[in-house]
Scaffold this motif. Structure first.
Motif, PDB file in Angstrom:
ATOM      1  N   GLU A1056      13.021 -12.149   3.776  1.00  0.00           N
ATOM      2  CA  GLU A1056      13.243 -11.418   2.525  1.00  0.00           C
ATOM      3  C   GLU A1056      12.282 -11.900   1.438  1.00  0.00           C
ATOM      4  N   MET A1057      12.083 -13.216   1.357  1.00  0.00           N
ATOM      5  CA  MET A1057      11.111 -13.743   0.394  1.00  0.00           C
ATOM      6  C   MET A1057       9.718 -13.201   0.697  1.00  0.00           C
ATOM      7  N   TYR A1058       9.402 -13.169   1.967  1.00  0.00           N
ATOM      8  CA  TYR A1058       8.096 -12.658   2.381  1.00  0.00           C
ATOM      9  C   TYR A1058       7.952 -11.172   2.065  1.00  0.00           C
ATOM     10  N   ILE A1059       9.009 -10.424   2.331  1.00  0.00           N
ATOM     11  CA  ILE A1059       8.924  -8.979   2.187  1.00  0.00           C
ATOM     12  C   ILE A1059       8.695  -8.579   0.734  1.00  0.00           C
ATOM     13  N   ARG A1060       9.365  -9.256  -0.183  1.00  0.00           N
ATOM     14  CA  ARG A1060       9.219  -8.891  -1.596  1.00  0.00           C
ATOM     15  C   ARG A1060       7.770  -9.021  -2.057  1.00  0.00           C
ATOM     16  N   THR A1061       7.096 -10.020  -1.528  1.00  0.00           N
ATOM     17  CA  THR A1061       5.684 -10.173  -1.879  1.00  0.00           C
ATOM     18  C   THR A1061       4.798  -9.296  -1.003  1.00  0.00           C
ATOM     19  N   ALA A1062       5.126  -9.238   0.277  1.00  0.00           N
ATOM     20  CA  ALA A1062       4.257  -8.524   1.223  1.00  0.00           C
ATOM     21  C   ALA A1062       4.182  -7.036   0.914  1.00  0.00           C
ATOM     22  N   VAL A1063       5.297  -6.450   0.501  1.00  0.00           N
ATOM     23  CA  VAL A1063       5.289  -5.019   0.197  1.00  0.00           C
ATOM     24  C   VAL A1063       4.360  -4.722  -0.970  1.00  0.00           C
ATOM     25  N   VAL A1064       4.444  -5.581  -2.001  1.00  0.00           N
ATOM     26  CA  VAL A1064       3.546  -5.399  -3.151  1.00  0.00           C
ATOM     27  C   VAL A1064       2.098  -5.612  -2.718  1.00  0.00           C
ATOM     28  N   LEU A1065       1.875  -6.620  -1.857  1.00  0.00           N
ATOM     29  CA  LEU A1065       0.514  -6.875  -1.376  1.00  0.00           C
ATOM     30  C   LEU A1065      -0.019  -5.708  -0.568  1.00  0.00           C
ATOM     31  N   LYS A1066       0.840  -5.107   0.249  1.00  0.00           N
ATOM     32  CA  LYS A1066       0.403  -3.933   1.016  1.00  0.00           C
ATOM     33  C   LYS A1066      -0.030  -2.810   0.072  1.00  0.00           C
ATOM     34  N   ARG A1067       0.735  -2.631  -0.982  1.00  0.00           N
ATOM     35  CA  ARG A1067       0.371  -1.598  -1.955  1.00  0.00           C
ATOM     36  C   ARG A1067      -0.913  -1.969  -2.687  1.00  0.00           C
ATOM     37  N   LEU A1068      -1.097  -3.269  -2.972  1.00  0.00           N
ATOM     38  CA  LEU A1068      -2.332  -3.704  -3.607  1.00  0.00           C
ATOM     39  C   LEU A1068      -3.530  -3.477  -2.686  1.00  0.00           C
ATOM     40  N   VAL A1069      -3.329  -3.708  -1.397  1.00  0.00           N
ATOM     41  CA  VAL A1069      -4.410  -3.454  -0.440  1.00  0.00           C
ATOM     42  C   VAL A1069      -4.796  -1.982  -0.469  1.00  0.00           C
ATOM     43  N   SER A1070      -3.791  -1.132  -0.380  1.00  0.00           N
ATOM     44  CA  SER A1070      -4.061   0.307  -0.394  1.00  0.00           C
ATOM     45  C   SER A1070      -4.689   0.733  -1.715  1.00  0.00           C
ATOM     46  N   SER A1071      -4.171   0.171  -2.808  1.00  0.00           N
ATOM     47  CA  SER A1071      -4.673   0.557  -4.126  1.00  0.00           C
ATOM     48  C   SER A1071      -6.074   0.021  -4.375  1.00  0.00           C
ATOM     49  N   SER A1072      -6.362  -1.206  -3.923  1.00  0.00           N
ATOM     50  CA  SER A1072      -7.695  -1.759  -4.115  1.00  0.00           C
ATOM     51  C   SER A1072      -8.712  -1.110  -3.191  1.00  0.00           C
ATOM     52  N   GLN A1073      -8.237  -0.466  -2.126  1.00  0.00           N
ATOM     53  CA  GLN A1073      -9.157   0.242  -1.249  1.00  0.00           C
ATOM     54  C   GLN A1073      -9.571   1.582  -1.838  1.00  0.00           C
TER      55      GLN A1073
END
Length: 1529
Positions: A1056-1073
Motif C-alpha cells: 500500500e505504501m508502494y502503491i500510493r507513490t507508484a501510481v503517482v509515478l506511473k502518471r508522472l512517467v506518462s505525463s513526462s513522456q
C-alpha cells in the motif's frame, strides 16, 4: 534404510538437486538395480572445509591477489591519458563511517594477532586482515583517486577473511553433539570482521566524478552533474534494499509527490552522453542489432551474470528444505544443527530475490538508456537527413499482407518508429533470460529427473519435446494473427488521428455518423482479430497446462508399472517440481517469442529507415544562385524541377509566381536542400529563414515562436511586431504575446498564424529569407501594411528575399520576377533597383505608439526550460485523472451486467480450489504407501489425472470468460468514446490537444483490449490463491495462521505504501513522456523551417534532451520502486517460510510427511502470491486510469440541440423555446438568410463577438463579407452553422429559426468551403462522399465541373523521368499524384478524364499531401457541389490559389448557382481578394463585430466609405475600378 522425504508441489528445485551432495547423506538411487540406498551421514566435509581454511593457503592467496590487483589498477589509473578537470568535485569518504570501520579492522587485526600468538599455526589469519588494516590507514591520508582504488580491495579482504575464519573456527562447533569450543580470540576476530563488514555494507559510497569526453557539448552537461542518492548509497542500499527510494515512499505515503521529489538522474544516464555514445557505435556497426548489443554490452553482460546466478542460487533453498525434512524424518541421525538449515533456507530465498531483482534493475536501466538514446538518434537523423524513398518502412510490416496498406507520412513514420519500434527493441531484453537462464534451468532439470526416475524421465522428456511442436505451431499462428491486429490497429489509429485533426471539417459537413461508421468498421476488423488472438491464447494455455501433466502421468505410470517402484514423497513431489520448472521454462520461451518477433520486425524497420536516409544536400556558401540544376523530391516522385538556372538578386526582392502545381514550393525546398540535386550547381548562404505556405508554429507562446531561441532585443522585436500588424492582436489576446498558440496554432486565426511565422523570419538575422505565399491568408489592408513596414523599409536591407506570391502588384515591384510552369522556369523578368512603394494605408492600420505600448508592457520574463517542462508535465497530470482501485467492479459491469461478473468470479474460485485439490490429492496418494496396505495405483492416478485435466479445463474456461467480458466492454467503450469526442462541441477542442485524445484511442483502448482484463484476473486470482494457501496450511498447522497473517499484513502494508507513490509515478512517467512526444511529432512537421536555420537542429536536440531528462528520471524511479517493494515482500515471505520450517521442526512426528509437504509447499508459494498481489494491485490502479480516461470522454456532453453544451443546471436562453421544430423533408426550398438583431458569443460567459447584427440575404444572391482580420467575418459564417452561442436575436434560414431545428438537419442543409481544405486518406470518391449515399453520376458530374479549374492531369513515368538512366518509379505501383507538385499536362483546361487524369478512384494521401494547396481547394469545391445545398459558404476558400484558378472557381460556382429555372441558391463568401467579389450582388463590410456597410460593390464604392478605402489601398485599385466601370458604376 529408505529415506522418506516431505512432499512438495511447487518448491522450485527441491530435493532432487541435493542428490549431488553425497557426502551430506543425500539419498541417491541405483538406477540399474532400482533400489534406494542412503550413505551414512558424516561430517567429513565440515572437517575438510575447516582444515583447508586453517591451512593458510587461502589467506596467502587472497593477500597476494589483492596486492597484485591494487598495483595493476593504481598503475592503470595514474597512467590514464584522460584527466579529470580540477573544477569537478568528487565526494570524499564519510569520516565517521571510516573511523568506525578502521577501528573494527584494527580490533580484528589485534584478535588475529592474539590468536596467532597463542596458537602459532594461526599467524596467517592476520595476513589479509592486517593488509586490510594498512590499506585503510593509507586511505585516510591518500588522494580521492587512490581512495577509490583501495576501497574495493579492503572490502574484498574483509568479506573473504570473515568467511575463512567462520569456516575454520565456527563451522565445526555447529555439528550435533560436537565438543569443540571456539576460543575467545577467534570469536573476537569473527565478531570484529562481521562488524567491519556490516559497516562497509552500510557506508555511503564515494562518488566518482564523470570522466572527460572529447565532445565538449556532452561534457558541459555531465561536468555539471551532482551526486545522486543512487550513486552515493551504500552497497547494502544499492544491492539489497534500494533504500535511496525510502524517503520518496514515505513522502508518497503522506502526500502526493511531484517531479521535484524524484531523485536526480545519474551522470552516466545523461541523454546527451547516451546520444554521443550511440552515434559512435552506429557509425561503426551500421545495423541496429549490433548497435544495440555494443551500446549496452556491459548491461547485457551484467544481466547474464545476475540471471545465471539467480538460477544457480535457486538450488540453495531446496537444499536447505531437504535437510530440514531429513532432520524431521530422522532427528537422531542429524549431523548439523537444524538452525543452520533454517538460516540457509532464508539466505537461499533472499539470494534468489536479490539476484533476480538485480537482473530486473539492470534490465530496466537498459530500457531507460535505450529509450533515451534511440529516441535522440532518430531525432538526430531526422534533423540532419532526408528520406530517399517514401514509405519503405511499412513494406516490412505489411510483407505478405493482401490488404492495401494505408499510405503514411514521413512525420508519421518517424513518430511511429520512436513510439512503437524503439519500445519493441527493448521489450525483447528478456531474451537474455531465454538464452542464459532458461538453458541452465533446463539442463539441471533434465539431470535431476534422470537421477531420480532413470530412463522413464527420458521417455517423458521425449514426449515433452515432441509435443511442444503443437504449441510452437499455435505461437506461429498467433504471430500471424498479431500482424493482422497490428495492421488493423494502425488503420484504426490512422483514421482516428486524421479525422480528429479535421474535426472542424467533420462538424461543418455533419459527417459525424458517417465517420463513426467508418471507424467502427475498422474497429470491428481489429476486434475480430483480437478475439482470434484470445482463442489462440486460450488454446496455447491449455497445451502448456496439459502437456506437462501428461508428461508427469507418463513418468509416474512407467515408474510404478514397469520399474515396479513405489511412488514415495521424494519421487512424487520432486518429479512434480521438476516438470513444473520445465513447464515454467517452456512457458517463458513461448512468452518472449512474441517480443522477439516484434523486435525483429522493428529492427528491420529501423535498419530500413537508416539505410533509406541520406544527409541533407549541403550547398557551398555564397550568394543565392542556381545553375542548370535538376531536382527531385524522392526516388519515387515523378515530378521534378528541370534545367533550373536562376541568378537571384543578392540583397533584393525575388518573386516566384505561377499556376497552382507549377513547382513554386518545390523550388524553395530545393534551395533549402530538402530535395535531391540530380545535376547542376547551387550556392546559398548558410543561414536561411523559411516561412512555409502552411504556417508551422511550436506549442509555445507567441513571443517564443517569434524569437525562435534567439536573444530578446526589445527594439528589434517591437519593429517586427509593428511590421506584421500584430500589435492590435496582442491587445485582444488574453495574455498578449505571452499567449500560448496551442497545438498547431489552434488558438490563433489563419492570418495570425501566418503573420507570426513571417515575424519569426523577419526577427531572425538570416541573410536569406524564403517566404512561401505569406499574403494568401491576409486581408488586403493587413497585407498592404505588412508590405509597407517590411518590404518598403530598411528592415530587409542587405537581406536576400525570395517570395512566392500570387499578388500581381507585388511582382511589378520586384528586382527579379520568376514565372514557373510544369517544373521549369517559364520566364524571368529583371527590374533591378526598382523602388518599392507602399500602398497608402489609412484604414485599419496599427499605430506605432499603440504597437510600442502593447509590446512594451508585455516584455520581460525569460522563462527557463525546466519550469516550462514541469508545467507541461503538471498539465498532463491534471488531464490524466485518478481512479480508485475498486473501480474495477464498475469496469466489470461493462462486461455484461452483475450476472456475468458473478460467473467470472465463480469460475476463478472453482479453478483455484481445483488447483489446491491437485496438490492435496498427491499428498493423499503419497501417504497411502505409509499405511502398509496395497495401493490401488489406477485409482489414485485416475483421480490425480482428473484433477489436473479439470484444473486446466476450468482455467481455460475462466480465461475465456474474463477475456470475452473484456472484449465486450472494449467494444462498448470504444463506441462510446468515438461518439463522445465527435459529438462534443467544438469549444471543447480549444484546450484539448488532439494528441491527448488520440492517446485515449491508442494506449487507453489498447489497455482495455488486453492489459486491464489480464490485470483484473491476476489480481483476483492472487487474492484467491493467498486465501486458499493460508487456509490450507492453517488447517494442518493452525499455529501457522499467526505468522502467515502477520506476513500477509506486512506485505500488503508495504504494498500500500508502494502503491500510493507508484501510481503517482506511473502518471508522472506518462505525463513526462507527453512533452517528448509533442516535441518529436511537432518539430517533425516543421523540419524544413528548423533545418534552414544555422545551428537550430542542435538547439532542438538539446531541447529534446531536456525533456528526456525528466522522462528518464521518472521512468527510472518508477522501475526502481518495483524493486523496493519486491525485496521487502520477498523478505517477509522468506520469514514466513522459515517460520513454517520452524513449525515443522517443532511438530516432528505429529503430522504425516505428505501433509507436511502439502503445507510447506503452500507456505513456500505464499511469497510469490503476495508479491503478485501487491504488484497487480499497483498495475490495477494504473491500468484503471485508462478505463477512467476513456469513461471520462464517453460521458462528454454532446452538443446541445440548441447550439451549446448540455448543462442541466444552466437555464436555457429566454428567447428559445425548449422544443425543436419538425421541418419538412424538402426544407430549405430557398437560400434566404436573415439576421435579426443578433448578438453572438463563443462562450456563454464570454464577451460579445458579434453585436446587434441585422442583415438580410435574398435567395440566389452572391454576398461577400469583407473586413480586417478579427472583424467578425468568420464568426458571422460560423453562426449560421451554430458553432457559437446566440445570446439574443434570431437567424432565419428560409424562414425558420435555426435554433429551433436540430444541428444535424441544419448542417446538412448548407455547405461550407473552409479556408483550409481538408482531404482524407482514401480516394477522391470517399473524400467527396464519406457516407457513400450520393449517386455516382452526381459525383462524376461535380468532378467534371472541377477538373477544368486546375490541372489534375498526371503522366505515367517515362524515361524522361529517369536520372542517369535509372528508372525511379516501380512499375508495379499505380501512379499516384505526388505531393509537392504533380506533373502537369500542357493543356490544363482539359476536363475529359484520361487514364492519367483525376477520377473518382484516384488515391488521396493523408491530408491530401499529393495535391498542391490550390488543388485541395478545388476538390473542396467539388465536395461542396456534390451536396447541392441552397446555401453555400466560402471562408477565404481561394486564398492559396493563383488568380486564374480563382477565376475558374468563381465561374464554376456561378454556373452551379445559376443552374435551374429559379435562382434559389445563395452564396456567402469571405474574401480578402477584392477582385474575387467585385462583381457580387452584395457586400457586407464588418468591423469590430458590427456591420459597417452593406450594399452592392458599386454603391459602396460610390459612397467612398470603408469599402472605397479598401479598393483604393488594395494594391490593385486601378484594375478593380476598371471592373466597376465595366459594370456601369
Amino acid at each position: 534404510m529408505v529415506q522418506r522425504l516431505f512432499g512438495l508441489s511447487d518448491l522450485n528445485i527441491m530435493d532432487w538437486a541435493l542428490r549431488y551432495w553425497a557426502p551430506l547423506g543425500i539419498p541417491s538411487r541405483d538406477i540399474y538395480h532400482g533400489q534406494f540406498h542412503v550413505q551414512s551421514p558424516d561430517a567429513d566435509w565440515v572437517l575438510e572445509a575447516s582444515r583447508i581454511a586453517k591451512s593458510g593457503v587461502i589467506q596467502t592467496c587472497f593477500a597476494a591477489f589483492v596486492l597484485l590487483w591494487t598495483a595493476i589498477e593504481t598503475t592503470c589509473r595514474y597512467s590514464s591519458l584522460v584527466n579529470i578537470p580540477e573544477t569537478t568535485k568528487a565526494v570524499r569518504f564519510s569520516l565517521p563511517y571510516e573511523i568506525f570501520s578502521q577501528l573494527s579492522r584494527g580490533a580484528a587485526f589485534t584478535f588475529t594477532l592474539i590468536s596467532g600468538y597463542r596458537y602459532h599455526q594461526y599467524w596467517y589469519d592476520a595476513l589479509p586482515v592486517g593488509l586490510a588494516f594498512l590499506l585503510g590507514l593509507a586511505r585516510l591520508l591518500a588522494t580521492p583517486k587512490w581512495q577509490r582504488v583501495s576501497l574495493h580491495q579492503i572490502n574484498f579482504l574483509l568479506f573473504t577473511s570473515l568467511v575463512t575464519l567462520t569456516t575454520a573456527h565456527l563451522l565445526p562447533s555447529l555439528r550435533m553433539r560436537s565438543d569443540e569450543e571456539v576460543e575467545n580470540a577467534g570469536i573476537g576476530a569473527i565478531g570484529s570482521l562481521a562488524f567491519a563488514s556490516l559497516i562497509a555494507l552500510v557506508t555511503p559510497r564515494e562518488w566518482g566524478p564523470p570522466p572527460a569526453t572529447e565532445n565538449m557539448a556532452v561534457y558541459k552537461h555531465i561536468s555539471e552533474a551532482q551526486p545522486t542518492p543512487e550513486e552515493t548509497s551504500s552497497w547494502f542500499v544499492r544491492y539489497f534494499s534500494f533504500g535511496w527510494l525510502t524517503p520518496l515512499i514515505w513522502k508518497g505515503w503522506r502526500t502526493q509527490v511531484d517531479m521535484d521529489d524524484i531523485p536526480g538522474l545519474p551522470w552516466y544516464d545523461e541523454p546527451s552522453l547516451l546520444l554521443d555514445r550511440i552515434l559512435k557505435v552506429r557509425e561503426r556497426y551500421k545495423t541496429t542489432l549490433w548497435t544495440v548489443l555494443s551500446f549496452q554490452r556491459s548491461e547485457i553482460v551484467a544481466m547474464s551474470f545476475w540471471i545465471a546466478s539467480s538460477f544457480a542460487v535457486e538450488l540453495v533453498a531446496p537444499f536447505a528444505m531437504y535437510q530440514i525434512l531429513t532432520y524431521i524424518s530422522s532427528p537422531n541421525d542429524a549431523v548439523l544443527h537444524p538452525v543452520i538449515w533454517l538460516a540457509l533456507l532464508f539466505m537461499g530465498l533472499m539470494g534468489k530475490s536479490i539476484t533476480t531483482h538485480q537482473y530486473v534493475f539492470t534490465s530496466t536501466r537498459l530500457v531507460v538508456r535505450l529509450k533515451s538514446a534511440m529516441t535522440q538518434e532518430l531525432y538526430h537523423r531526422a534533423l540532419s537527413s532526408m528520406e530517399l524513398e517514401d514509405d519503405v518502412i511499412n513494406d516490412i510490416a505489411t510483407r505478405g499482407a493482401k490488404e492495401q496498406r494505408t499510405q503514411s507520412t514521413s512525420a508519421g513514420r518517424l513518430a511511429n518508429l520512436m513510439a512503437s519500434d524503439v519500445d519493441a527493441v527493448f521489450k525483447a531484453r528478456d531474451a537474455v533470460t531465454g538464452f542464459v537462464g532458461v538453458p541452465v534451468g533446463i539442463v539441471i532439470s533434465i539431470i535431476g529427473l534422470y537421477k531420480m526416475v532413470g530412463w522413464t524421465s527420458l521417455v517423458g522428456l521425449a514426449f515433452l519435446v515432441l509435443s511442444m511442436s503443437f504449441p510452437v505451431w499455435i505461437a506461429r499462428m498467433m504471430g500471424k494473427t498479431q500482424r493482422k491486429v497490428k495492421l488493423a490497429q494502425d488503420s484504426r489509429i490512422s483514421l482516428i488521428s486524421e479525422y480528429l485533426e479535421a474535426i472542424k471539417a467533420i462538424k461543418y459537413f455533419s459527417w459525424e455518423d458517417a465517420i463513426i461508421k467508418r471507424i467502427q468498421e475498422a474497429r470491428e476488423n481489429e476486434q475480430k482479430e483480437l478475439w482470434h488472438i484470445c482463442l489462440w491464447h486460450a488454446l496455447l494455455g491449455q497445451c502448456v497446462e496439459l502437456i506437462p501433466v501428461i508428461t508427469l502421468l507418463l513418468i509416474f505410470s512407467l515408474y510404478i508399472g514397469v520399474i515396479k517402484q513405489p511412488l514415495t514423497a521424494p519421487i512424487a513431489f520432486t518429479t512434480l517440481s521438476v516438470v513444473t520448472i520445465l513447464r515454467r521454462n517452456l512457458e517463458f520461451v513461448s512468452s518472449i517469442s512474441r517480443n522477439l518477433t516484434d523486435a525483429h520486425v522493428s529492427i528491420e524497420r529501423l535498419d530500413k529507415f537508416y539505410s533509406n536516409t541520406a544527409p541533407l544536400t549541403q550547398y557551398p556558401e555564397g550568394p543565392l544562385q542556381i545553375e542548370k540544376a535538376t531536382f527531385r523530391r524522392s526516388k519515387r516522385a515523378p515530378f521534378l524541377l528541370k534545367d533550373i538556372s536562376i541568378d537571384f538578386v543578392e540583397g533584393g526582392l525575388n518573386i516566384i509566381n505561377g499556376q497552382s502545381g507549377s513547382g513554386k514550393t518545390s523550388l524553395l525546398l530545393s534551395i533549402l536542400g530538402e530535395t535531391t540535386l540530380a545535376e547542376g550547381t547551387v550556392t546559398r548562404p548558410g543561414d536561411v529563414a523559411f516561412a512555409s505556405q502552411t504556417p508551422w508554429l511550436q506549442s509555445e507562446t507567441i513571443r517564443d515562436n517569434i524569437l525562435f531561441h534567439a536573444p530578446f532585443e526589445q527594439v528589434r522585436y517591437d519593429r517586427v511586431i509593428e511590421a506584421c500588424c500584430l500589435g492590435l492582436d496582442f491587445e485582444e489576446l488574453p495574455k498578449g504575446d505571452l499567449t500560448e498558440v496551442g497545438e498547431n496554432g489552434t488558438s490563433l486565426s489563419g492570418g495570425q498564424k501566418s503573420r507570426v511565422a513571417v515575424a519569426r523570419a523577419l526577427y531572425s538575422k538570416a541573410p536569406l529569407l524564403l517566404l512561401d505565399d505569406i499574403f494568401s491568408a491576409l486581408d488586403a489592408k493587413t497585407a498592404a501594411s505588412l508590405w509597407k513596414h517590411s518590404f518598403c523599409s530598411d528592415m530587409l536591407k542587405g537581406r536576400t528575399v525570395v517570395l512566392v506570391t500570387q499578388m500581381p502588384w507585388v511582382a511589378s515591384q520586384a528586382d527579379l520576377a520568376i514565372t514557373m510552369e510544369a517544373g521549369t522556369v517559364k520566364n524571368i523578368e529583371r527590374n533591378i533597383g526598382v523602388v518599392r512603394t507602399p500602398v497608402e494605408l489609412e484604414y485599419g492600420t496599427t499605430n506605432n505608439e499603440e504597437s510600442q505600448e502593447s509590446t512594451t508592457t508585455l516584455k520581460g520574463e525569460n522563462r527557463a526550460g525546466s519550469p516550462k517542462i514541469k508545467d507541461e508535465i503538471s498539465n498532463e497530470m491534471s488531464a490524466s485523472g485518478t481512479s480508485g482501485r475498486f473501480t474495477f467492479l464498475r469496469y466489470m459491469l461493462h462486461w455484461g451486467g452483475p450476472g456475468y461478473v458473478i460467473l467470472a468470479l465463480a469460475s476463478n474460485v472453482i479453478a483455484n480450489a481445483v488447483l489446491l485439490g491437485t496438490t492435496w490429492w498427491l499428498s493423499v496418494w503419497v501417504n497411502a504407501y505409509n499405511k502398509k496396505e496395497a495401493v490401488n495405483v489406477a485409482f489414485y492416478i485416475t483421480i490425480y489425472a482428473a484433477f489436473n485435466v479439470g484444473q486446466a479445463f476450468l482455467s481455460g474456461i475462466s480465461w475465456l470468460i474474463f477475456n470475452r467480458g473484456a472484449w465486450l466492454a472494449a467494444r462498448k467503450l470504444h463506441r462510446g468514446l468515438i461518439e463522445g469526442v465527435l459529438n462534443v462541441s467544438l469549444g471543447w477542442w480549444k484546450n484539448i490537444p488532439v494528441g491527448r485524445v488520440v492517446n485515449r484511442f491508442s494506449r487507453d483502448v489498447g489497455s482495455l483490449d488486453s492489459q486491464l482484463s489480464t490485470v483484473v484476473r491476476y489480481f483476483i486470482d492472487a487474492g484467491m490463491a493467498i486465501f486458499f494457501r493460508v487456509g490450507a496450511v492453517s488447517s494442518i498447522m493452525p499455529i501457522f495462521m499467526l505468522p502467515a497473517l502477520c506476513t500477509v499484513g506486512i506485505g500488503i502494508l508495504c504494498g500500500e505504501m508502494y502503491i500510493r507513490t507508484a501510481v503517482v509515478l506511473k502518471r508522472l512517467v506518462s505525463s513526462s513522456q507527453s512533452p517528448v512526444f509533442s516535441q518529436f511529432s511537432g518539430s517533425l512537421s516543421g523540419l524544413a523551417v528548423i533545418r534552414a536555420r544555422q545551428n537550430m537542429p542542435e538547439t532542438f536536440r538539446d531541447q529534446l534532451a531536456d525533456r528526456l531528462r525528466s522522462f528518464s528520471r521518472s521512468q527510472e524511479t518508477s522501475f526502481n520502486l518495483n524493486r523496493w517493494v519486491g525485496v521487502r515482500v520477498d523478505f517477509v515471505a522468506a520469514l514466513v517460510t522459515v517460520s513454517a520450517g520452524a513449525i515443522a521442526l517443532w511438530k516432528v512426528g505429529v503430522v504425516e510427511a505428505g501433509l507436511v509437504g502439502f503445507s510447506l509447499s503452500n507456505a513456500t508459494g505464499l511469497n510469490t502470491q503476495i508479491l503478485v498481489l501487491v504488484r497487480f494491485m499497483n498495475d490495477l490502479e494504473v491500468e484503471l486510469q485508462s478505463f477512467h480516461r476513456v469513461e471520462e470522454y464517453v460521458k462528454l456532453p454532446a452538443e446541445d440541440e440548441k447550439g451549446g453544451l448540455r448543462q442541466p443546471d444552466t437555464d436555457s436562453e429566454s428567447h428559445e423555446d425548449s422544443s425543436l421544430l419538425e421541418v419538412p423533408e424538402d426544407w430549405p426550398r430557398a437560400g434566404a438568410i436573415e439576421f435579426r438583431n443578433v448578438t453572438v458569443r463563443y462562450d456563454p460567459d464570454g464577451p460579445d463577438i458579434l453585436k446587434d447584427i441585422s442583415l438580410k440575404f435574398k435567395a440566389g444572391q452572391r454576398v461577400a463579407v469583407v473586413g480586417r482580420t478579427g472583424s467578425g467575418k468568420s464568426t458571422l459564417v460560423l453562426s449560421l452553422l451554430r458553432f457559437t452561442h446566440i445570446v439574443c436575436g434570431q437567424i432565419l434560414y428560409d424562414g425558420v429559426d435555426i435554433t429551433r431545428i436540430s444541428l444535424k438537419r441544419l448542417r446538412q442543409a448548407l455547405t461550407i468551403i473552409p479556408q483550409e481544405a481538408t482531404l482524407f486518406n482514401g480516394t477522391v470518391r470517399t473524400n467527396l462522399d464519406p457516407s457513400g449515399t450520393v449517386p455516382v453520376q452526381t459525383l462524376e458530374s461535380a468532378l467534371r465541373s472541377c477538373t477544368g479549374i486546375a490541372s489534375f492531369d498526371f503522366r505515367e513515368s517515362s524515361s524522361d523521368n529517369s536520372i542517369n538512366g535509372t528508372e525511379t518509379i516501380d512499375g508495379n505501383d499505380p501512379m499516384v499524384p505526388t505531393e509537392r507538385t504533380p506533373l502537369l499536362s500542357s493543356s490544363p483546361s482539359s476536363s475529359s478524364p484520361t487514364p492519367g487524369s483525376l477520377s473518382l478512384d484516384t488515391r488521396v494521401l493523408a491530408k491530401g499531401e499529393n495535391f498542391s494547396h490550390g488543388q485541395r481547394q478545388v476538390l473542396s469545391l467539388c465536395r461542396a457541389l456534390v451536396r447541392k445545398s441552397k446555401l453555400m459558404l466560402l471562408d477565404e476558400a481561394t486564398a492559396s490559389m493563383d488568380y486564374e484558378t480563382d477565376r475558374g472557381v468563381q465561374v464554376a460556382l456561378r454556373q452551379e448557382l445559376d443552374a435551374g429555372d429559379e435562382k434559389t441558391r445563395t452564396l456567402v463568401t469571405i474574401a480578402h481578394r477584392l477582385r474575387t467579389i467585385i462583381d457580387y450582388d452584395m457586400v457586407v463590410v464588418m468591423g469590430g463585430g458590427r456591420v459597417v456597410e452593406v450594399g452592392s460593390p458599386g454603391e459602396l464604392y460610390k459612397d467612398k466609405g470603408v469599402f472605397w478605402e479598401m479598393v483604393r489601398f488594395s494594391g490593385e485599385g486601378e484594375d478593380l475600378e476598371g471592373v466597376l466601370e465595366e459594370m456601369g458604376v
